[in-house]
Design a protein around this motif. Structure first.
Motif, PDB file in Angstrom:
ATOM      1  N   PHE A 197       0.831  -1.188  -0.112  1.00 63.04           N
ATOM      2  CA  PHE A 197      -0.058   0.004   0.136  1.00 63.04           C
ATOM      3  C   PHE A 197       0.660   1.194  -0.044  1.00 63.04           C
ATOM      4  CE2 PHE A 197      -3.525  -2.838   1.626  1.00 63.04           C
ATOM      5  CZ  PHE A 197      -4.526  -2.417   0.859  1.00 63.04           C
ATOM      6  N   GLY A 198       2.335   1.020   0.008  1.00 68.86           N
ATOM      7  CA  GLY A 198       3.057   2.394  -0.089  1.00 68.86           C
ATOM      8  C   GLY A 198       3.142   2.754  -1.662  1.00 68.86           C
ATOM      9  N   SER A 199       3.926   3.669  -1.504  1.00 71.38           N
ATOM     10  CA  SER A 199       4.112   4.420  -2.942  1.00 71.38           C
ATOM     11  C   SER A 199       5.303   4.937  -3.101  1.00 71.38           C
ATOM     12  CB  SER A 199       3.169   5.479  -3.287  1.00 71.38           C
ATOM     13  OG  SER A 199       3.290   6.588  -2.208  1.00 71.38           O
ATOM     14  N   LEU A 200       5.875   5.153  -4.239  1.00 69.41           N
ATOM     15  CA  LEU A 200       7.349   5.732  -4.856  1.00 69.41           C
ATOM     16  C   LEU A 200       6.799   6.365  -6.201  1.00 69.41           C
ATOM     17  CD1 LEU A 200      10.062   5.799  -4.032  1.00 69.41           C
ATOM     18  CD2 LEU A 200      10.653   4.038  -5.428  1.00 69.41           C
ATOM     19  N   LEU A 201       7.057   7.711  -5.861  1.00 67.12           N
ATOM     20  CA  LEU A 201       6.445   8.472  -7.069  1.00 67.12           C
ATOM     21  C   LEU A 201       7.268   9.437  -7.455  1.00 67.12           C
ATOM     22  CD1 LEU A 201       2.893   8.735  -6.105  1.00 67.12           C
ATOM     23  CD2 LEU A 201       3.510   7.268  -7.884  1.00 67.12           C
ATOM     24  N   TRP A 202       7.241  10.184  -8.524  1.00 69.78           N
ATOM     25  CA  TRP A 202       8.259  11.439  -9.093  1.00 69.78           C
ATOM     26  C   TRP A 202       7.409  12.630  -9.414  1.00 69.78           C
ATOM     27  CZ3 TRP A 202      13.114  12.659  -8.827  1.00 69.78           C
ATOM     28  CH2 TRP A 202      13.678  13.598  -9.612  1.00 69.78           C
ATOM     29  N   SER A 203       7.939  13.905  -8.913  1.00 66.43           N
ATOM     30  CA  SER A 203       7.490  14.968  -9.150  1.00 66.43           C
ATOM     31  C   SER A 203       8.545  15.825  -9.759  1.00 66.43           C
ATOM     32  CB  SER A 203       6.874  15.692  -7.753  1.00 66.43           C
ATOM     33  OG  SER A 203       6.483  17.011  -8.358  1.00 66.43           O
ATOM     34  N   GLU A 204       8.308  16.220 -11.292  1.00 67.55           N
ATOM     35  CA  GLU A 204       9.363  17.188 -12.108  1.00 67.55           C
ATOM     36  C   GLU A 204       9.660  18.402 -11.494  1.00 67.55           C
ATOM     37  OE1 GLU A 204      12.181  16.390 -15.093  1.00 67.55           O
ATOM     38  OE2 GLU A 204      10.618  14.966 -14.330  1.00 67.55           O
ATOM     39  N   GLY A 205      10.674  18.616 -11.406  1.00 66.91           N
ATOM     40  CA  GLY A 205      11.199  20.210 -11.278  1.00 66.91           C
ATOM     41  C   GLY A 205      10.755  20.792  -9.936  1.00 66.91           C
ATOM     42  N   GLU A 206      10.041  21.856 -10.000  1.00 65.69           N
ATOM     43  CA  GLU A 206       9.685  22.376  -8.555  1.00 65.69           C
ATOM     44  C   GLU A 206       7.917  22.295  -8.432  1.00 65.69           C
ATOM     45  OE1 GLU A 206      11.567  23.954  -6.292  1.00 65.69           O
ATOM     46  OE2 GLU A 206      13.180  23.509  -7.640  1.00 65.69           O
ATOM     47  N   ARG A 207       7.471  21.496  -9.157  1.00 71.69           N
ATOM     48  CA  ARG A 207       6.110  21.406  -9.338  1.00 71.69           C
ATOM     49  C   ARG A 207       5.533  20.721  -7.945  1.00 71.69           C
ATOM     50  NH1 ARG A 207       2.232  17.421 -11.003  1.00 71.69           N
ATOM     51  NH2 ARG A 207       4.097  15.894 -11.557  1.00 71.69           N
TER      52      ARG A 207
END
Length: 270
Positions: A112-122
């Motif tokens: 139920f965990g997560s590993l996500l990516w947010s580009e730049g300063e967004r």
């Protein structure tokens, strides 16, 4: 489920091994977490330096020059600093190999965990509508009282709503309401401003004590060093149904509120 003190304890434990170090390799053994681990994340992260490791609510934020890696422990996730050649177990889904010769291992039996990516300063959409941090200056009794105007919802699920305040999970909500002497079923709009101030103070104090103790171990949690948290030994009401209240000695009660187990004292909480 790891709550704010557990996540912050993990952050403090692993930060010295992450901050200022470069990502050599991301090893993904199973992408099937709460949301699939993004394709190509291994390439995106390779060579980036973790400039800081911070926390927002229950998310760990690995900040780099080009974006931020968001990690959530979910219901059963844990993090450990290991040697890169340590054999992986069945539920060890991700390793982050660093330039200092260490690796960060993410274990999550229930996925139920997560590993996500947010580009730049967004700002990632999952973080955009979160309430204030409970240990910050923005979180006060006046703030809680204002947000409770016209809210008929019971006070316990009210303070567990991440749009109101982040990181007050089930254990710490029960404990803080006991400290403040407020019954968990009382409508949020009917809690006076003075009692809201007591509640805000109780939330801060309970969370601070839990941080000092390294979090609460009930089932799955251990800190970044693999050691359990010890706040369970200080719990006043949570998971103590039928046992005597530490104040009045009357038996503690338990019920279900908002689909969550709720523990309280009928004599001390009104």
């Amino acid at each position: 489920m790891p709550e704010l003190p557990e996540v912050e304890t993990s952050r403090r434990g692993i930060a010295p091994f992450m901050e200022g170090h470069r990502v050599r390799q991301l090893i993904v053994r199973d992408r099937r977490l709460r949301w699939p681990i993004p394709d190509g994340l291994e390439t995106t992260l390779r060579g980036l330096t973790v400039e800081s490791l911070t926390r927002r609510a229950k998310y760990l934020l690995f900040r780099t020059r080009h974006g931020t890696l968001l990690l959530h422990l979910g219901m059963s996730g844990s993090l450990r600093i290991i040697e890169p050649d340590e054999p992986a177990g069945k539920h060890d889904h991700v390793d982050l190999l660093m330039s200092n010769g260490k690796a960060l291992r993410f274990r999550d039996p229930r996925r139920f965990g997560s590993l996500l990516w947010s580009e730049g300063e967004r700002v990632h959409p999952l973080l955009a509508k979160l309430g204030p941090e409970p240990l910050g200056d923005e979180f006060t009794g006046d703030y809680l009282w204002q947000r409770a105007r016209g809210r008929r919802i019971a006070i316990k699920p009210f303070i567990m709503n991440a749009a109101i305040v982040v990181g007050v999970g089930n254990i710490y909500a029960s404990e803080a309401l006991f400290e403040a002497g407020i019954h968990p079923f009382r409508q949020a709009q009917k809690v006076s401003k003075a009692r809201m101030q007591n509640l805000a103070t109780a939330i801060k104090e309970v969370l601070a004590r839990a941080l000092t103790a390294g979090g609460t171990t009930l089932r799955d949690f251990s800190g970044g060093d693999g050691q359990p948290g010890y706040f369970k030994q200080q719990l006043a009401v949570y998971d103590r149904a039928g046992r005597p209240c530490r104040r009045c000695k009357q038996p503690l009660r338990s019920t279900v509120l908002g689909q969550r187990a709720t523990y309280y004292c009928t004599h001390c909480q009104k």
